[in-house]
Scaffold this motif. Structure first.
Motif, mmCIF file in Angstrom:
data_model
loop_
_atom_site.group_PDB
_atom_site.id
_atom_site.type_symbol
_atom_site.label_atom_id
_atom_site.label_comp_id
_atom_site.label_asym_id
_atom_site.label_seq_id
_atom_site.Cartn_x
_atom_site.Cartn_y
_atom_site.Cartn_z
ATOM 1 N N ARG A 9 29.781 62.275 43.069
ATOM 2 C CA ARG A 9 29.301 61.118 43.319
ATOM 3 C C ARG A 9 27.998 61.026 42.954
ATOM 4 O O ARG A 9 27.682 59.776 42.540
ATOM 5 C CB ARG A 9 29.556 61.120 44.565
ATOM 6 C CG ARG A 9 30.899 60.313 45.381
ATOM 7 C CD ARG A 9 31.720 60.434 46.197
ATOM 8 N NE ARG A 9 33.214 60.330 46.497
ATOM 9 C CZ ARG A 9 33.696 61.292 47.100
ATOM 10 N NH1 ARG A 9 32.949 60.000 48.884
ATOM 11 N NH2 ARG A 9 34.730 60.511 47.428
ATOM 12 N N ALA A 10 27.311 61.904 43.474
ATOM 13 C CA ALA A 10 25.472 61.601 43.897
ATOM 14 C C ALA A 10 25.130 61.786 42.097
ATOM 15 O O ALA A 10 24.403 60.924 41.817
ATOM 16 C CB ALA A 10 24.474 63.123 44.426
ATOM 17 N N LEU A 64 19.900 55.377 40.140
ATOM 18 C CA LEU A 64 19.199 55.261 41.326
ATOM 19 C C LEU A 64 19.480 56.783 42.057
ATOM 20 O O LEU A 64 20.131 58.064 41.435
ATOM 21 C CB LEU A 64 20.304 54.719 42.358
ATOM 22 C CG LEU A 64 20.212 52.880 42.120
ATOM 23 C CD1 LEU A 64 21.722 52.714 42.968
ATOM 24 C CD2 LEU A 64 18.768 52.841 42.576
ATOM 25 N N PRO A 65 18.287 57.029 42.710
ATOM 26 C CA PRO A 65 17.862 58.764 43.109
ATOM 27 C C PRO A 65 19.306 58.784 44.765
ATOM 28 O O PRO A 65 18.848 59.697 45.210
ATOM 29 C CB PRO A 65 16.791 59.010 43.833
ATOM 30 C CG PRO A 65 16.607 57.065 44.207
ATOM 31 C CD PRO A 65 17.373 56.121 43.571
ATOM 32 N N ALA A 66 20.748 59.090 43.736
ATOM 33 C CA ALA A 66 21.101 59.967 44.746
ATOM 34 C C ALA A 66 21.097 61.174 44.870
ATOM 35 O O ALA A 66 21.639 61.078 46.461
ATOM 36 C CB ALA A 66 22.701 59.271 44.624
ATOM 37 N N ARG A 67 20.720 62.332 44.334
ATOM 38 C CA ARG A 67 20.437 63.103 44.494
ATOM 39 C C ARG A 67 19.578 64.168 45.536
ATOM 40 O O ARG A 67 19.758 64.097 46.954
ATOM 41 C CB ARG A 67 20.492 63.808 43.183
ATOM 42 C CG ARG A 67 21.893 64.226 42.663
ATOM 43 C CD ARG A 67 21.673 65.071 41.195
ATOM 44 N NE ARG A 67 20.845 64.272 39.926
ATOM 45 C CZ ARG A 67 21.445 64.255 38.867
ATOM 46 N NH1 ARG A 67 21.941 65.667 38.594
ATOM 47 N NH2 ARG A 67 21.055 63.997 37.924
ATOM 48 N N GLN A 68 18.273 62.665 45.455
ATOM 49 C CA GLN A 68 17.688 62.791 46.738
ATOM 50 C C GLN A 68 17.972 62.673 47.920
ATOM 51 O O GLN A 68 18.187 62.791 49.130
ATOM 52 C CB GLN A 68 16.715 62.155 46.177
ATOM 53 C CG GLN A 68 15.266 62.566 47.352
ATOM 54 C CD GLN A 68 14.108 61.276 46.651
ATOM 55 O OE1 GLN A 68 14.699 60.296 46.523
ATOM 56 N NE2 GLN A 68 12.827 61.557 47.150
ATOM 57 N N TRP A 69 18.297 61.414 47.353
ATOM 58 C CA TRP A 69 19.831 60.911 48.791
ATOM 59 C C TRP A 69 19.843 61.917 49.581
ATOM 60 O O TRP A 69 20.047 62.099 50.910
ATOM 61 C CB TRP A 69 20.565 59.475 48.809
ATOM 62 C CG TRP A 69 20.379 58.653 47.953
ATOM 63 C CD1 TRP A 69 18.461 58.105 48.174
ATOM 64 C CD2 TRP A 69 20.971 57.374 47.285
ATOM 65 N NE1 TRP A 69 18.683 56.821 47.754
ATOM 66 C CE2 TRP A 69 19.500 56.312 47.820
ATOM 67 C CE3 TRP A 69 22.364 56.888 47.297
ATOM 68 C CZ2 TRP A 69 19.895 55.312 46.691
ATOM 69 C CZ3 TRP A 69 22.412 56.325 46.185
ATOM 70 C CH2 TRP A 69 21.344 55.679 45.666
ATOM 71 N N GLN A 129 36.931 59.148 55.624
ATOM 72 C CA GLN A 129 36.836 61.340 55.328
ATOM 73 C C GLN A 129 35.971 61.878 55.024
ATOM 74 O O GLN A 129 35.794 61.696 54.018
ATOM 75 C CB GLN A 129 38.227 61.321 55.449
ATOM 76 C CG GLN A 129 38.428 63.150 55.485
ATOM 77 C CD GLN A 129 40.358 63.913 54.492
ATOM 78 O OE1 GLN A 129 40.817 62.781 54.497
ATOM 79 N NE2 GLN A 129 40.238 64.954 54.913
ATOM 80 N N VAL A 130 35.133 62.903 55.590
ATOM 81 C CA VAL A 130 34.073 63.114 54.842
ATOM 82 C C VAL A 130 34.555 63.872 53.673
ATOM 83 O O VAL A 130 34.554 65.466 53.939
ATOM 84 C CB VAL A 130 32.488 63.563 56.365
ATOM 85 C CG1 VAL A 130 31.469 64.323 55.546
ATOM 86 C CG2 VAL A 130 32.382 62.772 57.407
ATOM 87 N N PRO A 131 33.446 63.688 52.422
ATOM 88 C CA PRO A 131 33.575 64.579 51.185
ATOM 89 C C PRO A 131 33.374 65.965 51.473
ATOM 90 O O PRO A 131 32.743 66.457 52.590
ATOM 91 C CB PRO A 131 33.485 63.727 49.755
ATOM 92 C CG PRO A 131 33.377 62.728 50.266
ATOM 93 C CD PRO A 131 33.153 62.631 52.437
ATOM 94 N N HIS A 132 33.998 66.684 51.128
ATOM 95 C CA HIS A 132 32.863 68.427 50.737
ATOM 96 C C HIS A 132 31.549 68.345 50.194
ATOM 97 O O HIS A 132 32.060 66.838 48.880
ATOM 98 C CB HIS A 132 34.151 69.157 49.755
ATOM 99 C CG HIS A 132 35.473 69.469 51.017
ATOM 100 N ND1 HIS A 132 35.213 70.773 52.169
ATOM 101 C CD2 HIS A 132 37.062 69.464 50.264
ATOM 102 C CE1 HIS A 132 36.522 70.497 52.507
ATOM 103 N NE2 HIS A 132 37.310 70.359 51.288
ATOM 104 N N ARG A 133 30.969 68.388 50.018
ATOM 105 C CA ARG A 133 29.684 69.266 49.541
ATOM 106 C C ARG A 133 29.636 69.135 47.944
ATOM 107 O O ARG A 133 28.868 68.217 47.597
ATOM 108 C CB ARG A 133 28.688 69.792 49.821
ATOM 109 C CG ARG A 133 27.635 70.400 49.578
ATOM 110 C CD ARG A 133 26.833 69.319 49.968
ATOM 111 N NE ARG A 133 25.135 69.607 49.430
ATOM 112 C CZ ARG A 133 24.105 68.196 50.634
ATOM 113 N NH1 ARG A 133 24.921 67.811 51.245
ATOM 114 N NH2 ARG A 133 22.928 68.499 49.919
ATOM 115 N N GLU A 134 30.560 69.286 47.514
ATOM 116 C CA GLU A 134 31.068 69.211 46.101
ATOM 117 C C GLU A 134 31.169 67.784 45.630
ATOM 118 O O GLU A 134 30.291 67.147 44.545
ATOM 119 C CB GLU A 134 32.217 70.244 45.188
ATOM 120 C CG GLU A 134 32.037 71.790 45.157
ATOM 121 C CD GLU A 134 31.802 72.558 46.673
ATOM 122 O OE1 GLU A 134 32.207 71.780 48.068
ATOM 123 O OE2 GLU A 134 31.181 73.787 47.428
ATOM 124 N N VAL A 135 31.884 67.625 46.269
ATOM 125 C CA VAL A 135 32.353 65.865 45.774
ATOM 126 C C VAL A 135 31.681 64.913 46.358
ATOM 127 O O VAL A 135 31.214 64.534 45.166
ATOM 128 C CB VAL A 135 33.985 65.664 47.070
ATOM 129 C CG1 VAL A 135 33.710 64.180 46.648
ATOM 130 C CG2 VAL A 135 34.759 66.463 46.807
#
Length: 257
Positions: free
Chosen positions: A227-228, A237-242, A217-223
């Motif tokens: 997580r990033a 790891l550059p997760a916010r860039q991902w 189930q695709v999470p909401h953007r805030e979630v």
């Protein structure tokens, strides 16, 4: 009369600016490791192969079974086994790659959580014993010429989905600027469903990581943003860039389904 043993592409290495590179009888890089920081994921596309973590609940991160199809320089295997502490299986066809990773790329010996198999990835995903046993599947299967994935048909991606448990996630390394990308992405979407497949924009080298899920189930953007931030804090790891690079499959591919 016995058949002649297969001649495997020899594993060789080069070093530049503190980084050790794995090659298979060619100039093409099959993997890399920063010698003084062996636990760091050196190549950008290998880092992006961890983008599945954005779709994984934080409480489940590090749980379950992680599998790599194609060992490369063992970067993802070391990360899954070492940093994430997951039960980890790596499947590699070329025995010289396994030997090189153990000698030059800090691949540890098998233990209670690590199994390295000298086996054909296609055979492994089609083994009924592996059905729905995998929580994270990383697919990076290229030969010594690195011209394109060596396993890339509908049946293979259907089998990849078959080994995933419910909620499982797969990442695949493709060439995003190649005409083959659309064909590969379409095959993945056929196997997983278009609402369970995403891609990141290509790296400067052209590698495009596709993420596919089984029943997520695709999470909401805030979630996703939270997580990033957690991934960046815990694993550097550059997760916010991902997250900024993630996009649905192109309309042209969706229309072909």
């Amino acid at each position: 009369m016995k058949s002649k043993p297969k001649a495997w592409a020899p594993a060789t290495l080069s070093e530049y600016d503190g980084v050790r590179f794995l090659h298979l009888d060619s100039i093409w890089v099959q993997g890399a490791m920063r010698i003084r920081k062996p636990d760091q994921l050196e190549l950008e596309y290998v880092q992006r192969m961890c983008a599945w973590m954005l779709w994984c609940d934080e409480a489940a991160l590090g749980q379950g079974h992680g599998v790599q199809l194609g060992l490369g320089a063992a970067a993802l295997t070391r990360f899954t086994h070492g940093a994430l502490k997951m039960r980890t299986t790596a499947v590699e066809l070329n025995p010289q790659v396994i030997a090189a990773c153990r000698q030059w790329f800090r691949l540890p010996a098998d233990d209670a959580r690590l199994t390295v198999l000298n086996q054909d990835a296609e055979v492994w995903v089609n083994d009924d014993a592996n059905l729905q046993t995998v929580d994270v599947l990383n697919v990076d299967l290229y030969d010594h010429e690195a011209a394109g994935p060596v396993l890339d048909d509908d049946a293979f991606y259907a089998a990849c989905r078959g080994v995933l448990a419910h909620g499982g996630l797969m990442t695949v390394n493709l060439f995003g600027r190649s005409a083959s990308f659309a064909r590969s992405a379409l095959r993945i979407a056929r196997a997983f469903g278009s609402d369970q497949v995403w891609s990141l924009t290509p790296t400067k080298e052209g590698n495009t990581v596709v993420v596919a899920a089984r029943g997520v189930q695709v999470p909401h953007r805030e979630v996703l943003e939270q997580r990033a931030a957690t991934i960046e804090s815990r694993f550097k790891l550059p997760a916010r860039q991902w997250l900024r690079l993630v996009k649905p499959l192109p309309t042209s591919i969706l229309q072909a389904l």
